[in-house]
Scaffold this active site. Sequence first.
Site, PDB file in Angstrom:
ATOM      1  N   ARG A 181       0.838  -1.195   0.000  1.00  0.00           N
ATOM      2  CA  ARG A 181       0.000   0.000   0.000  1.00  0.00           C
ATOM      3  C   ARG A 181       0.876   1.248   0.000  1.00  0.00           C
ATOM      4  O   ARG A 181       0.519   2.277  -0.579  1.00  0.00           O
ATOM      5  CB  ARG A 181      -0.956   0.005   1.206  1.00  0.00           C
ATOM      6  CG  ARG A 181      -1.750   1.304   1.335  1.00  0.00           C
ATOM      7  CD  ARG A 181      -2.908   1.177   2.300  1.00  0.00           C
ATOM      8  NE  ARG A 181      -2.529   0.622   3.578  1.00  0.00           N
ATOM      9  CZ  ARG A 181      -1.917   1.291   4.561  1.00  0.00           C
ATOM     10  NH1 ARG A 181      -1.584   2.560   4.396  1.00  0.00           N
ATOM     11  NH2 ARG A 181      -1.631   0.701   5.699  1.00  0.00           N
ATOM     12  N   ASP A 187      -5.275  18.274 -16.963  1.00  0.00           N
ATOM     13  CA  ASP A 187      -5.545  16.897 -17.368  1.00  0.00           C
ATOM     14  C   ASP A 187      -5.001  16.736 -18.787  1.00  0.00           C
ATOM     15  O   ASP A 187      -5.488  17.346 -19.722  1.00  0.00           O
ATOM     16  CB  ASP A 187      -7.046  16.614 -17.323  1.00  0.00           C
ATOM     17  CG  ASP A 187      -7.375  15.148 -17.587  1.00  0.00           C
ATOM     18  OD1 ASP A 187      -6.697  14.531 -18.434  1.00  0.00           O
ATOM     19  OD2 ASP A 187      -8.324  14.629 -16.975  1.00  0.00           O
TER      20      ASP A 187
END
Length: 387
Positions: free
Chosen positions: A51, A174
């Site tokens: 993780r 983006d």
Amino acid sequence: MTDRGFNTRCLHLEETEGKIENYGALSFPIYQTATYAHPCVGESTGYDYSRLQNPTREQLEKMVASLEGGNDAFALSTGMAAISLLMEIFKPGDHIIVEEDLYGGSIRLFENVSKKNHYEFTYLNCAKDNIEDHIKSNTRAIYLETPTNPMMNVSDISKISEIAKRHDLILIVDNTFLSPYFQNPLTLGADVVIHSGTKFLGGHNDTLAGFIVTGNEKIQEKLRFLIKTTGSGLAPFDSWLILRGMKTLGIRMEKSQDNAIRLANWLKEQRIVTKVIYPGLPEHPGYDIMKKQARGFGSMITFKVDTKEHARKILECVNMIKFAESLGGVETLITYPITQTHADVREEVRMKNGITPCTLRLSTGIEDIEDLLRELSEVFDQLNDNG
């Protein structure tokens, strides 16, 4: 940024060269493990728990950071997970100026999750509107897509970066539609770049991924803390799939762009087509900006037909070209924004932005152009014959 060419950097991470690691494997291994053994108390191999970090994901992040010219990259489970994680650097009461013609999923996130967290948004046409008129004391960021999804509006990243710097704002871009191959917003003054890695970076419609890239050390530190805290990092196998897909990124982008230019010009000649929106056409209002800030125009085309019946008939009649909701893969896909990518956007907003029942979006793949033109010719001939 290294002096090596882009295609070389898609294959080789310079810092690992000359080292005999991973038994000499040319394909970076999939470290399919959740946890790592420690040599002794107080010592670590550099990896503790997947993780937090995983060697396969780390290799991918370094590759993407290199391609975008950033200090660090963060590989997330999806593009939306990347945007969600990025939103965690803000706090209740913050105001963000957002391009109004965004992917519908981004708008859905801002309107239904971020607003619940008491963020404030102002939606503008960042290619045309005066952004400085809308900056307030609590404004913290400007969020762009360029070209936008699906109407292909083109914003001048360098000019908007100057505005952001004047007002101490974070500029987020983006870059999914162009990929690092055609455009590098960080070199144009952006602070953060977002990608849906599912699209051009992966390129094969076989996995999901998202990326955040930054050259800002403060943002980098916040995101490294957040990714381990929220647990949204990309899994090892998916990281490997994106690494594999990126090896051919430049080649795919060139081929799909060549096809897109041919298709855009072909569509302009069709009787039932009323508008073709492709930034590589000289008549596109953002053409000159694209020539200045990008190395290409990409492979996304939006076009409009004369009736919604014709739009729906095209979707029903295509065969090799798939009616599907995605983009950036090797296969050519056609999408109906009002029922797919932008279904959750309010109708009045869609109509204002030009997304109507007559609007279609084409993600051009790498098929032989003769086959694409043949299929579309057959479909359009049917529509012409039937009136």
